[in-house]
Design a protein around this motif. Structure first.
Motif, PDB file in Angstrom:
ATOM      1  N   GLY A  83       0.786  -1.228   0.000  1.00  0.00           N
ATOM      2  CA  GLY A  83       0.000   0.000   0.000  1.00  0.00           C
ATOM      3  C   GLY A  83       0.812   1.269   0.000  1.00  0.00           C
ATOM      4  O   GLY A  83       0.254   2.363  -0.001  1.00  0.00           O
ATOM      5  N   SER A  84       2.145   1.156  -0.026  1.00  0.00           N
ATOM      6  CA  SER A  84       2.983   2.352   0.056  1.00  0.00           C
ATOM      7  C   SER A  84       2.819   3.257  -1.157  1.00  0.00           C
ATOM      8  O   SER A  84       2.776   4.488  -1.020  1.00  0.00           O
ATOM      9  N   ARG A 105      -0.462   5.136  -0.908  1.00  0.00           N
ATOM     10  CA  ARG A 105      -0.407   6.234   0.060  1.00  0.00           C
ATOM     11  C   ARG A 105       0.365   7.425  -0.506  1.00  0.00           C
ATOM     12  O   ARG A 105      -0.029   8.582  -0.307  1.00  0.00           O
ATOM     13  N   THR A 106       1.436   7.152  -1.230  1.00  0.00           N
ATOM     14  CA  THR A 106       2.194   8.233  -1.855  1.00  0.00           C
ATOM     15  C   THR A 106       1.353   8.941  -2.904  1.00  0.00           C
ATOM     16  O   THR A 106       1.347  10.169  -2.994  1.00  0.00           O
ATOM     17  N   ARG A 157      -1.220  11.156  -1.207  1.00  0.00           N
ATOM     18  CA  ARG A 157      -0.624  12.346  -0.592  1.00  0.00           C
ATOM     19  C   ARG A 157      -0.239  13.394  -1.624  1.00  0.00           C
ATOM     20  O   ARG A 157      -0.502  14.586  -1.435  1.00  0.00           O
TER      21      ARG A 157
END
Length: 205
Positions: A78-79, A82-83, A86
């Motif tokens: 999920g990184s 999330r980036t 953002r």
């Protein structure tokens, strides 16, 4: 060092009526002191498994002592999402459709309706992020798990993996585009969606 195998981005996503064989480009690069590298053209997402191995590619994989990708992580944790959230969202943005000329505005709304997507879902996205998200949403039959980068990670298991950009830097390039260029990107997604899918393009990638 025997060499490394790197990847060149040829397409954000590709789709075809049915999976088929592909012939990815492979270049051999020689350094001034005998270093060897192989630059391998890949497709990020495909509609299904494809036959992509060849004696040349297998030899490059065997001879390489490391693998270099644009983004080394798969994003399964999920990184990347999330980036993307953002960098790609912001408060107070005008509705996405209002950021386009009237002709493309109508085509965008028709495209989203065709795929059962609510236009308001993208109003919170910056224009570049909306363009990428829409491209992915309307190409739901193309999956990164079938992409050649994922296959290379499996084939190169045990070798060190490095990345050229990483998710933060790659998405950051889009995030710093002038607004007009972001809108041009969205227009390109809309226009490409109107083109018929072509297996020939996939076969030549």
């Amino acid at each position: 060092m025997r060499g490394w195998l790197g990847l060149a981005l040829l397409a954000l996503a590709a789709c075809a009526p049915e999976p088929q064989a592909v012939r990815p480009a492979l270049w051999e690069v020689k350094g001034p002191h005998g270093e060897t590298a192989w630059l391998f053209g890949t497709i990020h997402a495909l509609p299904g498994p494809v036959a992509w191995r060849s004696p040349g590619i297998d030899a490059a994989l065997h001879s390489s002592d490391s693998l270099v990708l644009e983004i080394a992580q798969s994003g399964a944790d999920g990184s990347l999402a999330r980036t993307f959230a953002r960098l790609g969202t912001a408060p107070g943005l005008p509705p996405l459709a209002d950021r386009l000329p009237p002709a493309h505005r109508a085509r965008l709304l028709a495209l989203l309706k065709q795929h059962g997507i609510a236009a308001a879902d993208y109003d919170r996205y910056e224009t570049w992020a909306a363009a990428l998200a829409i491209a992915k949403a309307i190409s739901a039959d193309s999956e990164t798990r079938h992409g050649l980068e994922t296959a290379l990670l499996d084939a190169a298991a045990g070798k060190p993996v490095r990345e050229l950009e990483g998710g933060e830097r790659q998405l950051g390039i889009f995030d710093t585009l002038p607004e007009q260029e972001q809108r041009d990107l969205l227009v390109a997604v809309i226009e490409e969606a109107a083109e018929p899918a072509s297996g020939e393009a996939l076969g030549k990638a």
